[in-house]
Design a protein around this motif. Structure first.
Motif, PDB file in Angstrom:
ATOM      1  N   VAL A   1       0.938  -1.299   0.113  1.00 56.81           N
ATOM      2  CA  VAL A   1      -0.073   0.285  -0.250  1.00 56.81           C
ATOM      3  C   VAL A   1       1.200   1.372  -0.201  1.00 56.81           C
ATOM      4  N   ARG A   2       0.753   1.853  -0.962  1.00 53.68           N
ATOM      5  CA  ARG A   2       1.810   2.731  -1.235  1.00 53.68           C
ATOM      6  C   ARG A   2       0.384   4.453  -1.023  1.00 53.68           C
ATOM      7  N   THR A   3       1.343   5.204   0.230  1.00 54.26           N
ATOM      8  CA  THR A   3       0.316   6.457   0.270  1.00 54.26           C
ATOM      9  C   THR A   3       1.449   8.104   0.751  1.00 54.26           C
ATOM     10  N   VAL A   4       1.176   8.584   1.222  1.00 51.92           N
ATOM     11  CA  VAL A   4       0.959  10.160   1.441  1.00 51.92           C
ATOM     12  C   VAL A   4       0.599  10.128   2.760  1.00 51.92           C
ATOM     13  N   LEU A   5       0.801  10.249   3.794  1.00 59.45           N
ATOM     14  CA  LEU A   5       0.674  10.330   5.244  1.00 59.45           C
ATOM     15  C   LEU A   5       0.868  12.075   5.789  1.00 59.45           C
ATOM     16  N   SER A   6       0.122  12.663   6.410  1.00 58.97           N
ATOM     17  CA  SER A   6      -0.110  13.401   6.739  1.00 58.97           C
ATOM     18  C   SER A   6       0.588  13.239   8.693  1.00 58.97           C
ATOM     19  N   LEU A   7       1.544  13.302   9.590  1.00 59.12           N
ATOM     20  CA  LEU A   7       1.371  13.229  10.877  1.00 59.12           C
ATOM     21  C   LEU A   7       2.324  14.609  11.100  1.00 59.12           C
ATOM     22  N   ALA A   8       1.600  14.709  12.599  1.00 53.05           N
ATOM     23  CA  ALA A   8       2.637  15.820  13.810  1.00 53.05           C
ATOM     24  C   ALA A   8       3.738  15.487  14.257  1.00 53.05           C
ATOM     25  N   CYS A   9       4.499  16.555  14.412  1.00 49.51           N
ATOM     26  CA  CYS A   9       6.355  16.157  14.739  1.00 49.51           C
ATOM     27  C   CYS A   9       5.594  16.295  15.658  1.00 49.51           C
ATOM     28  N   SER A  10       6.486  14.760  17.003  1.00 50.59           N
ATOM     29  CA  SER A  10       6.534  14.908  18.382  1.00 50.59           C
ATOM     30  C   SER A  10       7.312  15.545  18.887  1.00 50.59           C
ATOM     31  N   ARG A  11       7.657  16.360  18.161  1.00 43.47           N
ATOM     32  CA  ARG A  11       8.800  17.817  18.751  1.00 43.47           C
ATOM     33  C   ARG A  11       8.466  19.206  18.555  1.00 43.47           C
ATOM     34  N   CYS A  12       8.004  19.277  17.696  1.00 38.78           N
ATOM     35  CA  CYS A  12       7.503  20.877  17.280  1.00 38.78           C
ATOM     36  C   CYS A  12       5.961  20.612  17.109  1.00 38.78           C
TER      37      CYS A  12
ATOM     38  N   LYS B   1       7.266   8.480  17.351  1.00 42.09           N
ATOM     39  CA  LYS B   1       7.616   9.466  17.612  1.00 42.09           C
ATOM     40  C   LYS B   1       8.266  10.361  16.356  1.00 42.09           C
ATOM     41  N   PRO B   2       7.185  10.222  15.911  1.00 41.74           N
ATOM     42  CA  PRO B   2       7.073  10.801  14.777  1.00 41.74           C
ATOM     43  C   PRO B   2       7.889  12.422  14.588  1.00 41.74           C
ATOM     44  N   LEU B   3       8.475  12.236  13.969  1.00 40.11           N
ATOM     45  CA  LEU B   3       9.647  13.624  13.592  1.00 40.11           C
ATOM     46  C   LEU B   3       9.658  14.188  12.030  1.00 40.11           C
ATOM     47  N   CYS B   4       9.344  15.749  12.027  1.00 37.15           N
ATOM     48  CA  CYS B   4       9.365  16.179  10.968  1.00 37.15           C
ATOM     49  C   CYS B   4      10.531  16.540  10.227  1.00 37.15           C
ATOM     50  N   ARG B   5      11.544  16.466  10.630  1.00 36.54           N
ATOM     51  CA  ARG B   5      13.239  16.163  10.399  1.00 36.54           C
ATOM     52  C   ARG B   5      13.958  15.613  11.798  1.00 36.54           C
ATOM     53  N   ASP B   6      14.763  15.061  11.142  1.00 34.68           N
ATOM     54  CA  ASP B   6      15.995  14.243  12.280  1.00 34.68           C
ATOM     55  C   ASP B   6      16.555  15.603  13.376  1.00 34.68           C
ATOM     56  N   ALA B   7      16.838  16.804  12.264  1.00 34.65           N
ATOM     57  CA  ALA B   7      17.031  17.657  13.716  1.00 34.65           C
ATOM     58  C   ALA B   7      16.165  18.590  14.152  1.00 34.65           C
ATOM     59  N   CYS B   8      14.906  18.437  13.958  1.00 37.45           N
ATOM     60  CA  CYS B   8      14.008  19.012  14.683  1.00 37.45           C
ATOM     61  C   CYS B   8      13.966  19.409  15.652  1.00 37.45           C
ATOM     62  N   ARG B   9      14.479  20.740  15.704  1.00 34.52           N
ATOM     63  CA  ARG B   9      14.836  21.708  17.257  1.00 34.52           C
ATOM     64  C   ARG B   9      13.382  21.539  18.815  1.00 34.52           C
ATOM     65  N   GLY B  10      12.414  21.182  17.997  1.00 29.20           N
ATOM     66  CA  GLY B  10      11.522  21.458  18.966  1.00 29.20           C
ATOM     67  C   GLY B  10      10.770  22.730  19.669  1.00 29.20           C
ATOM     68  N   LEU B  11       9.931  23.011  20.828  1.00 28.71           N
ATOM     69  CA  LEU B  11       9.649  23.510  21.215  1.00 28.71           C
ATOM     70  C   LEU B  11      10.331  24.317  21.987  1.00 28.71           C
ATOM     71  N   CYS B  12      10.727  25.648  22.427  1.00 34.09           N
ATOM     72  CA  CYS B  12      11.203  26.862  23.642  1.00 34.09           C
ATOM     73  C   CYS B  12      10.453  25.745  24.680  1.00 34.09           C
ATOM     74  N   PRO B  13      11.203  25.084  25.387  1.00 36.43           N
ATOM     75  CA  PRO B  13       9.813  24.806  26.988  1.00 36.43           C
ATOM     76  C   PRO B  13       9.780  26.086  27.910  1.00 36.43           C
ATOM     77  N   VAL B  14      10.564  26.810  27.333  1.00 41.03           N
ATOM     78  CA  VAL B  14      10.204  28.036  28.543  1.00 41.03           C
ATOM     79  C   VAL B  14       8.365  29.192  27.668  1.00 41.03           C
ATOM     80  N   CYS B  15       8.888  29.692  26.532  1.00 42.70           N
ATOM     81  CA  CYS B  15       8.042  30.249  26.093  1.00 42.70           C
ATOM     82  C   CYS B  15       7.479  29.414  24.642  1.00 42.70           C
TER      83      CYS B  15
END
Ligand code: ZN
Ligand code: ZN
Length: 178
Positions: A59-70, A132-146
């Motif tokens: 089965v081949r398709t394209v999936l839209s996922l939510a990045c677990s970091r950002c 843990k889906p990642l938008c890119r390997d080096a995703c820098r995620g969200l700032c835990p403060v702001c």
């Protein structure tokens, strides 16, 4: 053909299902974790053996996922390999299930002589999702403060984590500094 495979309509033991369906057919997936974002190409072999039916292929398709970091949505290829043994849902599953499980096959069940390929695709997508889906390997995620998305902008928050036990130890050993 539609997305429901009617086993009574299959003549002979082997069939091919080769068809590409638009993404819209798979809209409203049963999961928040992904959405089908591209056409879905099925290339399946269907082998009937009595009331058992083995479905294998891709089965081949394209999936839209939510990045677990950002938390941003991103698209990823969904290339799934399928190998399922369908058994009638009414069958007594005692004993036999263990036997089949040894063959390392995934078991699924069908009802009323019908195998719902739409449901099959959704189940296989669900199983194939990364933990843990990642938008890119080096995703820098969200700032835990702001909460800033650090892929898009950098903030000046101090996010250095200090071990509170270490700080306590420092005080003990060093005492107040002058
Ligand atoms: Zn990300
Ligand atoms: Zn920040």
């Amino acid at each position: 053909m539609g997305l429901v495979l009617d086993l009574r309509e299959l003549r002979g033991p082997e069939h091919r299902v080769e068809h590409t369906y638009p993404a819209a057919v798979f809209a409203g997936g049963r999961s928040d974790e992904y959405a089908v974002a591209g056409s879905v190409a099925l290339a399946l072999q269907v082998r009937k053996d009595g009331d058992k039916c083995r479905i294998s292929g891709s089965v081949r398709t394209v999936l839209s996922l939510a990045c677990s970091r950002c938390l941003e949505r991103f698209e990823a290829p969904g290339d799934l390999t399928v190998d399922l043994l369908y058994l009638p849902d009414t069958e007594n599953r005692g004993g036999e299930e263990t036997e089949i499980a040894e063959e390392d096959l995934s078991i699924a069940f069908y009802r009323d002589n019908q195998i719902d390929l739409l449901q099959m695709v959704h189940e296989q997508c669900q199983l194939a999702l990364p933990m843990k889906p990642l938008c890119r390997d080096a995703c820098r995620g969200l700032c835990p403060v702001c909460g800033a998305n650090r892929n898009e902008r950098s903030c000046n928050c101090d996010t250095t984590w200090r071990d509170p036990r270490f700080a306590a130890l420092e005080n003990l050993i060093g005492g107040p500094r002058h």
